[in-house]
Scaffold this motif. Sequence first.
Motif, PDB file in Angstrom:
ATOM      1  N   GLN A  77     -34.872  40.594  29.526  1.00  0.00           N
ATOM      2  CA  GLN A  77     -33.489  40.850  29.138  1.00  0.00           C
ATOM      3  C   GLN A  77     -33.172  40.287  27.760  1.00  0.00           C
ATOM      4  OE1 GLN A  77     -31.432  38.721  32.275  1.00  0.00           O
ATOM      5  NE2 GLN A  77     -31.435  40.498  33.624  1.00  0.00           N
ATOM      6  N   ASN A  78     -32.017  40.743  27.219  1.00  0.00           N
ATOM      7  CA  ASN A  78     -31.407  40.010  26.121  1.00  0.00           C
ATOM      8  C   ASN A  78     -30.284  39.153  26.717  1.00  0.00           C
ATOM      9  OD1 ASN A  78     -29.036  41.592  26.383  1.00  0.00           O
ATOM     10  ND2 ASN A  78     -29.725  43.053  24.837  1.00  0.00           N
ATOM     11  N   ARG A  79     -29.557  38.447  25.887  1.00  0.00           N
ATOM     12  CA  ARG A  79     -28.542  37.512  26.387  1.00  0.00           C
ATOM     13  C   ARG A  79     -27.401  38.248  27.095  1.00  0.00           C
ATOM     14  NH1 ARG A  79     -29.268  35.697  20.824  1.00  0.00           N
ATOM     15  NH2 ARG A  79     -30.925  34.128  20.817  1.00  0.00           N
ATOM     16  N   LEU A 124     -24.778  29.025  28.512  1.00  0.00           N
ATOM     17  CA  LEU A 124     -26.022  29.157  29.259  1.00  0.00           C
ATOM     18  C   LEU A 124     -26.873  30.310  28.737  1.00  0.00           C
ATOM     19  CD1 LEU A 124     -24.747  28.531  32.912  1.00  0.00           C
ATOM     20  CD2 LEU A 124     -26.018  26.950  31.445  1.00  0.00           C
ATOM     21  N   ALA A 125     -26.226  31.429  28.415  1.00  0.00           N
ATOM     22  CA  ALA A 125     -26.969  32.599  27.934  1.00  0.00           C
ATOM     23  C   ALA A 125     -27.663  32.314  26.615  1.00  0.00           C
ATOM     24  CB  ALA A 125     -26.027  33.793  27.772  1.00  0.00           C
ATOM     25  N   SER A 126     -27.165  31.365  25.861  1.00  0.00           N
ATOM     26  CA  SER A 126     -27.793  31.006  24.590  1.00  0.00           C
ATOM     27  C   SER A 126     -28.997  30.094  24.774  1.00  0.00           C
ATOM     28  CB  SER A 126     -26.772  30.297  23.681  1.00  0.00           C
ATOM     29  OG  SER A 126     -25.687  31.140  23.383  1.00  0.00           O
ATOM     30  N   ASN A 127     -29.138  29.527  25.988  1.00  0.00           N
ATOM     31  CA  ASN A 127     -30.165  28.513  26.192  1.00  0.00           C
ATOM     32  C   ASN A 127     -31.176  28.822  27.291  1.00  0.00           C
ATOM     33  OD1 ASN A 127     -29.354  25.921  24.484  1.00  0.00           O
ATOM     34  ND2 ASN A 127     -27.461  26.830  25.235  1.00  0.00           N
ATOM     35  N   VAL A 128     -30.794  29.636  28.265  1.00  0.00           N
ATOM     36  CA  VAL A 128     -31.691  29.888  29.392  1.00  0.00           C
ATOM     37  C   VAL A 128     -32.906  30.690  28.928  1.00  0.00           C
ATOM     38  CG1 VAL A 128     -30.561  32.030  30.128  1.00  0.00           C
ATOM     39  CG2 VAL A 128     -31.780  30.660  31.792  1.00  0.00           C
ATOM     40  N   LEU A 129     -34.065  30.328  29.443  1.00  0.00           N
ATOM     41  CA  LEU A 129     -35.309  30.999  29.063  1.00  0.00           C
ATOM     42  C   LEU A 129     -35.744  31.997  30.130  1.00  0.00           C
ATOM     43  CD1 LEU A 129     -37.179  27.819  27.760  1.00  0.00           C
ATOM     44  CD2 LEU A 129     -35.961  29.537  26.397  1.00  0.00           C
ATOM     45  N   TYR A 146     -35.726  37.042  35.966  1.00  0.00           N
ATOM     46  CA  TYR A 146     -35.316  37.443  34.623  1.00  0.00           C
ATOM     47  C   TYR A 146     -36.020  36.583  33.574  1.00  0.00           C
ATOM     48  CZ  TYR A 146     -31.216  38.677  37.530  1.00  0.00           C
ATOM     49  OH  TYR A 146     -30.384  39.127  38.540  1.00  0.00           O
ATOM     50  N   PHE A 147     -36.318  37.197  32.445  1.00  0.00           N
ATOM     51  CA  PHE A 147     -36.775  36.467  31.260  1.00  0.00           C
ATOM     52  C   PHE A 147     -35.868  36.864  30.108  1.00  0.00           C
ATOM     53  CE2 PHE A 147     -40.588  36.970  33.876  1.00  0.00           C
ATOM     54  CZ  PHE A 147     -40.986  35.650  33.982  1.00  0.00           C
ATOM     55  N   VAL A 148     -35.302  35.871  29.428  1.00  0.00           N
ATOM     56  CA  VAL A 148     -34.403  36.139  28.301  1.00  0.00           C
ATOM     57  C   VAL A 148     -35.250  36.083  27.031  1.00  0.00           C
ATOM     58  CG1 VAL A 148     -32.228  35.553  27.176  1.00  0.00           C
ATOM     59  CG2 VAL A 148     -32.526  35.097  29.624  1.00  0.00           C
ATOM     60  N   HIS A 149     -35.750  37.235  26.632  1.00  0.00           N
ATOM     61  CA  HIS A 149     -36.759  37.333  25.585  1.00  0.00           C
ATOM     62  C   HIS A 149     -36.346  36.682  24.267  1.00  0.00           C
ATOM     63  CE1 HIS A 149     -40.039  38.986  23.244  1.00  0.00           C
ATOM     64  NE2 HIS A 149     -39.172  39.532  22.413  1.00  0.00           N
ATOM     65  N   PRO A 150     -35.149  36.971  23.712  1.00  0.00           N
ATOM     66  CA  PRO A 150     -34.824  36.352  22.411  1.00  0.00           C
ATOM     67  C   PRO A 150     -34.786  34.834  22.471  1.00  0.00           C
ATOM     68  CG  PRO A 150     -32.923  37.514  23.326  1.00  0.00           C
ATOM     69  CD  PRO A 150     -34.093  37.906  24.153  1.00  0.00           C
ATOM     70  N   ASN A 151     -34.372  34.262  23.620  1.00  0.00           N
ATOM     71  CA  ASN A 151     -34.354  32.804  23.737  1.00  0.00           C
ATOM     72  C   ASN A 151     -35.768  32.233  23.813  1.00  0.00           C
ATOM     73  OD1 ASN A 151     -31.600  32.945  23.732  1.00  0.00           O
ATOM     74  ND2 ASN A 151     -31.316  32.463  25.884  1.00  0.00           N
ATOM     75  N   ILE A 152     -36.667  32.932  24.485  1.00  0.00           N
ATOM     76  CA  ILE A 152     -38.057  32.473  24.574  1.00  0.00           C
ATOM     77  C   ILE A 152     -38.702  32.482  23.196  1.00  0.00           C
ATOM     78  CG2 ILE A 152     -40.345  33.054  25.471  1.00  0.00           C
ATOM     79  CD1 ILE A 152     -38.976  34.044  28.030  1.00  0.00           C
TER      80      ILE A 152
END
Length: 319
Positions: A77-79, A124-129, A146-152
Amino acid sequence: MNLQRSVRAIATASGNGSGGVDWEAVATAAKSAIGAGALELTDAERAGYAADVADARDRLRSVGGLNFDIPPTVEVQNRHHWIDANVATFRRVMAPVESEVNVAFPTATSVFNTGSMAAVLSFLASNVLGQYDPLLLADGDDHELYFVHPNIVEAAADLDVDYPRFRRWIAFHEVTHAAEFGAAPWLSTRLEARLEGALGTLSQGGFDREAFRDLNTTMTAVEGYAEMLMDRAFDAEYADLRRKLDARRRGGGPVMRVARRLLGLGMKRRQYERGAAFFRAVADQRSVAAAAAVWDDPANLPTDAEFDDPTQWVARVDP
C-alpha cells in the motif's frame, strides 16, 4: 498534502449529531495532511514482496514449529491506502462506544473527536512499515497483511540499510503475527472479549482495570514472541537492523517523542522489550519450538510475575 482541505473536513464534521466521530471526515483530513507516497513498484519489487512473505511463512513454520498460513489478503500500500483500511478498523472497534455516549455539545465534540482521530491516523500512516490485521470484531475470520511501501523505502534510506534486506525483515515480523494468530485460534476471541468489555465499561464512564491489564499481558506475549521468533528465523544477518530499528522506536525529536507518548507507543515498545526478553530466555533454556507452547492454550499465557522470571513459566507449562 492539502492542510486547508484537512482543516475544512474536521471543522465540518457531523458525527451524525451524536458527538461521535465523522469517519468520512477522518479519512479526508488524515489523507489531506500527508502525502500518499510513491507506489510505482517494479516487477522485481512485487516479486520481492511475494517471495519475502512466502519465505517467511516457510521459515517460521520450520523454526517455530507452528502450523499456520498467511492471510488471504496481502497488500502493498501507500499511506492513503493504509489510512482507508484503518479507518474501517477504528470505525468498527469504536462503534459500541459511539452508540452509548451522550454529550452536551455534540457538534463541538464531534469536531474534536474527528480531529483527534485524523491526527492519530496521519501520524501512524507516516511511520508504520507493515501491519498484520486480525480484523477484530469483524464478521468472519479473515485477516489481512499490509506493507506501506513508501515508508519502508524511506526508513531503509534513513537507517542506511539495504532496502531489500530491510523489506524482508519487516515481512518476517508481520508474518510472525500471522503465525501467532494462526497457531492460536483462541487468541482473536480472547482479545475481542477483553476489548468489548473494556470499551463497554468506558462507554458507561467506568474503567475496567482487569480487562486492560489482561490486554496488556496478552499483547506483551504477542509482541515479545514475534520479536524473538523473527530474529531466530530470519535467514540473513540482522543485528544492525535490530539495533537501528530499536533506536528508531526510541528516537526522534521532541515532537515525535511527545506524539509517541500520547499514542501509547512507549507502552508498545515496553511490550516488545519485556516480552522479547522473556521469550528469548525460554528459547535459550528449552528451544524456539518449546516457546510456542504459549499458543497451545490460553492458560499458557505468562503471568505478570512470570514475565520477570521465565523459569516460573517453564516450570508451570513444562514445554
